[in-house]
Design a protein around this motif. Structure first.
Motif, mmCIF file in Angstrom:
data_model
loop_
_atom_site.group_PDB
_atom_site.id
_atom_site.type_symbol
_atom_site.label_atom_id
_atom_site.label_comp_id
_atom_site.label_asym_id
_atom_site.label_seq_id
_atom_site.Cartn_x
_atom_site.Cartn_y
_atom_site.Cartn_z
ATOM 1 N N UNK A 406 0.504 -1.290 -0.292
ATOM 2 C CA UNK A 406 -0.311 0.002 0.041
ATOM 3 C C UNK A 406 0.349 1.303 0.349
ATOM 4 N N UNK A 407 1.300 1.475 -1.689
ATOM 5 C CA UNK A 407 1.771 3.025 -1.243
ATOM 6 C C UNK A 407 1.527 4.336 -0.929
ATOM 7 N N UNK A 408 1.078 5.447 -0.413
ATOM 8 C CA UNK A 408 0.734 6.739 -0.495
ATOM 9 C C UNK A 408 -1.467 6.727 -0.142
ATOM 10 N N UNK A 409 -1.194 5.695 1.149
ATOM 11 C CA UNK A 409 -2.446 5.241 0.761
ATOM 12 C C UNK A 409 -2.388 5.988 2.641
ATOM 13 N N UNK A 410 -3.551 6.129 3.195
ATOM 14 C CA UNK A 410 -3.685 5.711 5.586
ATOM 15 C C UNK A 410 -4.110 3.713 5.460
ATOM 16 N N UNK A 411 -3.307 3.865 4.707
ATOM 17 C CA UNK A 411 -3.202 2.092 5.222
ATOM 18 C C UNK A 411 -4.163 1.290 5.287
ATOM 19 N N UNK A 412 -4.051 -0.128 6.426
ATOM 20 C CA UNK A 412 -5.167 -0.770 6.572
ATOM 21 C C UNK A 412 -6.005 -0.520 8.003
ATOM 22 N N UNK A 413 -7.417 -0.547 7.342
ATOM 23 C CA UNK A 413 -9.012 -0.099 8.346
ATOM 24 C C UNK A 413 -9.739 -0.958 8.902
ATOM 25 N N UNK A 414 -9.821 -1.561 9.927
ATOM 26 C CA UNK A 414 -11.034 -2.290 10.466
ATOM 27 C C UNK A 414 -12.238 -1.498 11.447
ATOM 28 N N UNK A 415 -13.434 -1.307 11.233
ATOM 29 C CA UNK A 415 -14.438 -0.587 11.018
ATOM 30 C C UNK A 415 -15.604 -0.888 11.459
ATOM 31 N N UNK A 416 -16.558 -1.200 12.640
ATOM 32 C CA UNK A 416 -17.801 -1.663 12.623
ATOM 33 C C UNK A 416 -18.142 -3.405 12.993
ATOM 34 N N UNK A 417 -18.067 -3.195 14.352
ATOM 35 C CA UNK A 417 -18.774 -4.758 15.052
ATOM 36 C C UNK A 417 -19.646 -5.232 14.197
ATOM 37 N N UNK A 418 -19.561 -6.271 13.242
ATOM 38 C CA UNK A 418 -19.324 -7.978 14.004
ATOM 39 C C UNK A 418 -17.731 -7.820 13.623
ATOM 40 N N UNK A 419 -17.082 -6.997 12.840
ATOM 41 C CA UNK A 419 -15.796 -6.986 11.512
ATOM 42 C C UNK A 419 -14.574 -7.877 12.722
ATOM 43 N N UNK A 420 -13.860 -8.497 11.602
ATOM 44 C CA UNK A 420 -13.165 -9.856 12.883
ATOM 45 C C UNK A 420 -11.881 -9.828 11.134
ATOM 46 N N UNK A 421 -10.522 -9.858 11.335
ATOM 47 C CA UNK A 421 -9.734 -10.091 10.641
ATOM 48 C C UNK A 421 -8.529 -10.744 11.035
ATOM 49 N N UNK A 422 -7.420 -11.159 10.236
ATOM 50 C CA UNK A 422 -6.242 -11.955 10.457
ATOM 51 C C UNK A 422 -5.679 -10.712 9.007
ATOM 52 N N UNK A 423 -4.229 -10.215 9.870
ATOM 53 C CA UNK A 423 -4.047 -9.357 8.931
ATOM 54 C C UNK A 423 -2.562 -9.169 8.955
ATOM 55 N N UNK A 424 -1.613 -10.255 7.589
ATOM 56 C CA UNK A 424 -0.183 -10.585 7.687
ATOM 57 C C UNK A 424 0.347 -10.564 6.345
ATOM 58 N N UNK A 425 1.824 -10.026 6.580
ATOM 59 C CA UNK A 425 2.733 -10.242 6.167
ATOM 60 C C UNK A 425 2.968 -8.994 4.204
ATOM 61 N N UNK A 426 1.894 -7.818 4.844
ATOM 62 C CA UNK A 426 1.526 -6.196 4.390
ATOM 63 C C UNK A 426 2.940 -5.602 4.975
ATOM 64 N N UNK A 427 2.646 -4.596 3.725
ATOM 65 C CA UNK A 427 3.838 -3.576 3.559
ATOM 66 C C UNK A 427 3.786 -2.809 3.221
ATOM 67 N N UNK A 428 3.781 -1.403 4.002
ATOM 68 C CA UNK A 428 2.671 -0.290 3.843
ATOM 69 C C UNK A 428 3.451 0.875 4.152
ATOM 70 N N UNK A 429 2.222 2.401 4.242
ATOM 71 C CA UNK A 429 2.481 3.140 4.450
ATOM 72 C C UNK A 429 1.131 3.629 5.051
ATOM 73 N N UNK A 430 1.199 4.627 6.263
ATOM 74 C CA UNK A 430 0.489 5.060 6.625
ATOM 75 C C UNK A 430 -0.022 4.173 7.753
ATOM 76 N N UNK A 431 -1.427 3.180 8.580
ATOM 77 C CA UNK A 431 -1.140 2.765 9.715
ATOM 78 C C UNK A 431 -2.042 1.259 9.075
#
Length: 506
Positions: A406-431
C-alpha cells in the motif's frame, strides 16, 4: 414570530458568526499555522489518538470551516500546505501497468472446475488455439442486440472489427453451461469498441456467459446516466468478464441478487477499469466493481484507476464486496485511486469488504446483513495514491488481508462490529487502525516509508532500495503479485522476492 426551530437557529448562527464547534476547529487551525514546521508530527499524533488518518483530520477541518469566510482566509492555505506534506500528490501519468489490466492479445480459453467455477489464469499467456465454439458473426449494433437475445448454449458471438454505438440495454434471454458457455468476444483486443449511450450495457440474467477482448466506453451526455457496462443479476452464475478495457462508467461492473436468486461464482480478470475525469454521478455510487450479496467471486489481475466521485458524499471505492456474501477473493490487482492530484476533494478507498454498508438491509443475502462479507481474501494487491485506506474491512468477518503493498494510502482499517480479520505480511505506509470493530490479528506487517524502500514507488518503479526481513509464507497465499511462487521465507508485501514484475503501459 420568534419560534424558529433549533436547526434553523443553528443554521442562522452558522452564517452570521462562529459556532462553538467551528470556533474549536478555528483555534486548532490557528495552532497549526503557529507550529507549521512541526505540524506533520502534531497531526500524526492527533490522528493516532483519534484512531483516524491524518488526511481524514485535515479533510474534516476543511469541511467544518466551509462558509466561514474569515476562518477560511486564515487557515485554508496552511491546511492545504499541510495536506500536501502528508499526502504525496504524485503527478504520475503514464504509470506502468505491471502486467495487470487488459492484455494486447487474446487469453487461453476459459477453464472451469467440476462444479462450474471459472478458474483464474495464473499468467496472461496467449493461447495456442482459439475456442472452437460455433461462431455467429456480428457486424452492427442491431445484429448484436438480436444475437444476445437469441443466443443459445455453446455459441460464440464474434464481433467484426469496428465501432458500435448502442442505445439500448443488451439483455440476455438464455444461459450456457460449464461444457457449453455463451461467449461474446472480439478476435483480439483493440479491434472492437462498443460505445454505450444508455444507463446499462450488458444486463446478464443467465449463467455461463463470457465477455472478452472488448473496448467498452460510456458516452452518455450526463455522466450519471452511464451507470454500468455490465450488470450481472439474479441467476447469472459463473459469469466471466476478462481482458476488456472499460471506461467512463460509475460502476463499471455491478453484481447483485434478484428474487432471492444470486449470481454466484463469477470471475473478473485482466480488465482495465478506468475513467478519464472525476465523475458527476448526481448522488449515485462510484465504484468500478460493485458487488452485493453474491458468493465466491474472484477479482484478479485487474488494473483499476481514477475513480474520483466529484459530487454528493465524494466517497468512492476501487472495488468492494458486501451484502452478506461469502468466500470472495481480491487478488493481484493494481489499484491507482488517482494518478494525479491525490489530495483533491473526496475520500477514495482502494479495496474493501463491506464498502459503505448495505442499505436497506433487506437487499442483503440474509435479509438483515448480520455481516457484510464472510471469509474473504484480499491478497497480493498493489494499491497506490488513495486519499484514504488502501484496504478497508467494514462489518465483515473472517477476512484475511495478506501480502498487500500500500503506497501513499492511509493503510489498513477495520471498522464497525462484528468485523474480524487476520492482517498478515503487508508492506504499507499509513497505519493499521481498528475502529470500534471486533478482534483482529496483526502479524508480520511492515510499516515503511516507500520512497526509502523502492527505487521510485510513486511511479511504480519497485526495485528494492531497502529489502525488509523475510517472513514465513502462509498456505493461503502461495503466489505473489507477479504469479511467482512464495518460498518459505518470503518478503512482506505483494512482491515475494527481488525478481521484478513485467512492465509496460496499458
Amino acid at each position: 414570530m420568534k419560534n424558529p426551530s433549533g436547526q434553523e437557529k443553528g443554521q442562522k448562527r452558522g452564517r452570521s458568526k462562529w459556532t462553538w464547534p467551528a470556533l474549536g476547529v478555528g483555534i486548532g487551525a490557528l495552532g497549526l499555522v503557529v507550529v507549521l514546521l512541526n505540524a506533520v508530527a502534531i497531526v500524526n499524533r492527533l490522528a493516532e489518538s483519534a484512531n483516524r488518518s491524518p488526511a481524514e483530520l485535515i479533510r474534516y477541518a476543511k469541511h467544518r470551516m466551509q462558509g466561514h469566510t474569515n476562518l477560511e482566509a486564515l487557515a485554508l492555505g496552511p491546511l492545504n500546505s499541510l495536506q500536501d506534506r502528508i499526502v504525496r500528490s504524485a503527478n504520475a501519468p503514464g504509470l506502468p501497468d505491471l502486467g495487470k489490466g487488459q492484455r494486447r492479445y487474446p487469453l487461453a480459453p476459459v477453464r472451469y472446475s467440476q462444479v462450474g467455477q471459472p478458474l483464474e489464469e495464473t499468467a496472461a499467456a496467449a493461447p495456442d488455439t482459439l475456442p472452437s465454439n460455433r461462431a455467429v458473426l456480428v457486424q452492427s449494433a442491431e445484429e448484436l442486440a438480436r444475437a444476445i437475445s437469441g443466443a443459445v448454449a455453446g455459441q460464440t458471438l464474434l464481433l467484426a472489427p469496428g465501432h458500435y454505438t448502442i442505445r439500448q440495454k443488451l439483455n440476455t434471454r438464455s444461459g450456457g453451461s460449464r461444457e457449453q458457455p455463451i461467449t461474446v468476444r472480439a478476435a483480439a483486443p483493440d479491434q472492437v469498441t462498443l460505445e454505450f449511450d444508455t444507463e446499462e450495457g450488458f444486463v446478464v440474467y443467465h449463467p455461463f456467459w463470457i465477455f472478452e477482448n472488448l473496448t467498452i466506453r460510456g458516452v452518455c451526455a450526463r455522466q450519471k446516466n452511464c451507470e454500468h457496462a455490465f450488470h450481472v443479476v439474479g441467476d447469472a452464475r459463473n459469469i466471466v468478464i476478462r481482458n476488456n478495457l472499460v471506461e467512463e462508467f460509475n460502476a463499471h461492473i455491478k453484481v447483485n441478487g434478484l428474487d432471492d436468486k444470486w449470481p454466484d461464482g463469477g470471475l473478473v480478470q485482466f480488465n482495465t477499469l478506468t475513467n478519464s475525469t472525476a465523475r458527476e454521478t448526481e448522488g449515485r455510487p462510484m465504484t468500478p466493481i460493485d458487488l452485493v450479496g453474491a458468493d465466491r467471486w474472484v477479482y484478479a489481475d485487474n488494473l483499476i484507476s481514477n475513480f474520483v466521485k466529484a459530487d454528493g458524499n465524494q466517497i468512492s471505492y476501487g472495488a468492494f464486496m458486501k451484502g452478506a456474501g461469502h468466500g470472495g477473493r481480491i487478488e493481484r490487482n493494481l489499484v491507482i485511486c488517482t494518478p494525479s492530484d491525490v489530495a483533491q476533494p473526496g475520500a477514495r478507498i482502494g479495496l474493501s469488504f463491506g464498502g459503505g454498508g448495505t442499505f436497506p438491509a433487506a437487499v442483503c443475502r440474509d435479509k438483515q446483513c448480520v455481516f457484510e462479507h464472510k471469509d474473504g481474501l484480499i491478497a497480493n494487491n498493489i494499491v497506490l495514491d488513495c486519499m484514504d485506506e488502501g484496504v478497508d474491512i467494514n462489518r465483515s468477518v473472517g477476512a484475511l488481508v495478506a501480502h498487500n503493498t500500500l503506497i501513499n494510502t492511509a493503510g489498513v482499517a477495520m471498522r464497525r462490529g462484528p468485523a474480524s480479520a487476520r492482517v498478515y505480511g503487508n508492506l504499507l505506509e499509513g497505519g493499521l487502525r481498528n475502529r470500534d470493530a471486533g478482534p483482529w490479528k496483526l502479524e508480520m506487517n511492515e510499516l515503511v516509508t516507500m520512497p526509502a524502500t523502492f527505487e521510485d514507488a510513486d511511479r511504480l518503479s519497485l526495485n528494492w532500495k531497502k529489502t525488509p526481513d523475510r517472513i514465513p509464507s502462509i498456505l493461503a497465499v502461495p503466489h505473489d503479485f507477479c504469479g511467482h511462487t512464495r518460498a518459505d521465507g518470503t518478503l512482506p508485501g505483494a512482491l515475494a522476492d527481488t525478481t521484478p514484475c513485467p512492465t509496460g503501459t496499458p
